[in-house]
Design an enzyme around this catalytic site. Sequence first.
Site, PDB file in Angstrom:
ATOM      1  N   SER A 153      65.690 -62.110 -70.460  1.00 43.01           N
ATOM      2  CA  SER A 153      66.588 -62.541 -71.530  1.00 43.01           C
ATOM      3  C   SER A 153      67.343 -63.775 -71.094  1.00 43.01           C
ATOM      4  O   SER A 153      67.766 -63.885 -69.935  1.00 43.01           O
ATOM      5  CB  SER A 153      67.581 -61.424 -71.879  1.00 43.01           C
ATOM      6  OG  SER A 153      68.579 -61.900 -72.770  1.00 43.01           O
ATOM      7  N   ASP A 173      70.443 -75.333 -64.314  1.00 42.66           N
ATOM      8  CA  ASP A 173      69.029 -74.993 -64.368  1.00 42.66           C
ATOM      9  C   ASP A 173      68.350 -75.383 -63.064  1.00 42.66           C
ATOM     10  O   ASP A 173      68.819 -76.292 -62.354  1.00 42.66           O
ATOM     11  CB  ASP A 173      68.351 -75.704 -65.544  1.00 42.66           C
ATOM     12  CG  ASP A 173      68.705 -75.081 -66.888  1.00 42.66           C
ATOM     13  OD1 ASP A 173      69.347 -74.006 -66.886  1.00 42.66           O
ATOM     14  OD2 ASP A 173      68.354 -75.669 -67.920  1.00 42.66           O
ATOM     15  N   ASN A 266      66.719 -68.866 -77.614  1.00 39.98           N
ATOM     16  CA  ASN A 266      67.366 -70.172 -77.665  1.00 39.98           C
ATOM     17  C   ASN A 266      68.866 -69.972 -77.892  1.00 39.98           C
ATOM     18  O   ASN A 266      69.297 -68.891 -78.283  1.00 39.98           O
ATOM     19  CB  ASN A 266      66.784 -71.030 -78.790  1.00 39.98           C
ATOM     20  CG  ASN A 266      66.954 -72.520 -78.541  1.00 39.98           C
ATOM     21  OD1 ASN A 266      67.895 -72.945 -77.884  1.00 39.98           O
ATOM     22  ND2 ASN A 266      66.018 -73.314 -79.067  1.00 39.98           N
ATOM     23  N   ASP A 269      73.413 -71.292 -74.605  1.00 41.38           N
ATOM     24  CA  ASP A 269      74.416 -72.275 -74.199  1.00 41.38           C
ATOM     25  C   ASP A 269      75.384 -72.575 -75.339  1.00 41.38           C
ATOM     26  O   ASP A 269      76.591 -72.750 -75.115  1.00 41.38           O
ATOM     27  CB  ASP A 269      73.745 -73.553 -73.704  1.00 41.38           C
ATOM     28  CG  ASP A 269      72.651 -74.048 -74.646  1.00 41.38           C
ATOM     29  OD1 ASP A 269      72.411 -73.400 -75.689  1.00 41.38           O
ATOM     30  OD2 ASP A 269      72.029 -75.078 -74.328  1.00 41.38           O
ATOM     31  N   GLY A 304      60.912 -79.366 -83.641  1.00 43.74           N
ATOM     32  CA  GLY A 304      61.823 -78.519 -84.394  1.00 43.74           C
ATOM     33  C   GLY A 304      62.997 -77.992 -83.595  1.00 43.74           C
ATOM     34  O   GLY A 304      63.732 -77.129 -84.085  1.00 43.74           O
ATOM     35  N   HIS A 305      63.191 -78.517 -82.389  1.00 43.37           N
ATOM     36  CA  HIS A 305      64.272 -78.001 -81.535  1.00 43.37           C
ATOM     37  C   HIS A 305      65.643 -78.205 -82.173  1.00 43.37           C
ATOM     38  O   HIS A 305      66.454 -77.277 -82.240  1.00 43.37           O
ATOM     39  CB  HIS A 305      64.218 -78.691 -80.170  1.00 43.37           C
ATOM     40  CG  HIS A 305      65.339 -78.318 -79.257  1.00 43.37           C
ATOM     41  ND1 HIS A 305      65.452 -77.079 -78.676  1.00 43.37           N
ATOM     42  CD2 HIS A 305      66.433 -79.023 -78.841  1.00 43.37           C
ATOM     43  CE1 HIS A 305      66.533 -77.027 -77.928  1.00 43.37           C
ATOM     44  NE2 HIS A 305      67.151 -78.188 -78.009  1.00 43.37           N
TER      45      HIS A 305
END
Length: 341
Positions: A153, A173, A266, A269, A304-305
């Site tokens: 997750s 990251d 998605n 953050d 499409g982000h």
Amino acid sequence: MLGMTKLLLQLQAAAAVADRRHGLGFGPARRHQLPLRHASAAATGSRFAACFVRCLLVLAAAVTTLALALTLHRPDPDPDPAASPRGFAVVINTWKRYALLRRSVAHYAACAGVDAVHVVWSEPRAPHEALRQSVLNCTRRGNVRFAINEVDSLNNRFRPIRGLTTDAVFSVDDDLIVPCSTLRFAYSVWQSAPSAMVGFVPRMHWLADPRGNTKEYRYGSWWSVWWTGTYSIVLSKASFFRRQYLDLYTNQMLPAIRNYVNENRNCEDIAMSFLVANVTGAPPIWVQGRIIEIGSSGISSLKGHDSQRSRCLNTFAAMYGHMPLVATTVKAVDGRRSWFW
């Protein structure tokens, strides 16, 4: 440096002489005036000579300042990490990129001020012993730990970490390297505003139709920030925040938001940015600094982000009942390493 200073003084003297000679300074002009037929040409020549000398003077001053700055400020090497007091924890989010993980761990574990490096592991299987040892052996300080999660997750990156002792957390990251000196500066910025999110990657939101009755929001990528100079989000892929937000995200934030993140893979953050803004009522802080991408493009490069991120904004705002994000134009810059402010 002495020769440049001497040249600067000589040019200053020449400028003063030119001013006195042609009546261009603050003192009185010469008593005997030129004949009228030569006055215009002489005045033009005088102005040109004075301007030429002043241009040389400005150029010499700039070169002298540059030379002086290079002499007085040379980037110092990173101090001995072992002698650094406890500062902040680095939490690295990773997923099946073992070479990048080893490189990131080795870098951050060696930075002064880093108390420990925690690797957030979310793969279905725990890391095998050879990989674990290769990561742990990246540093001699013994300050690397694995945070194993049994469920895959994106919310795992904000789960409370056992053994986390510092108040400050740097979330990053595994494919991003922030130079140690830049990281220390960002930490000092966070210390001045410990309730804020302080990061290197700004983004923004805005109303799709400011004059309309419905409030529909759009997600703005880096180019929107660059064009407007405004942002309301700093991404958790490279940002500082206090460790209490890990508990708030996992145990007190609306479960529907975490479920949305799991289902869409998605916007974890953005969810953290909403949480911090809702708690503080204040904007994040963008730190201008060099960051190095050592991996390939992630989900942000997929088609499409931005549309999906816009849907996250609107969904989370509906769940909160309002838009907590606060826009700002403030940017933190390390003046010691910037020629132009």
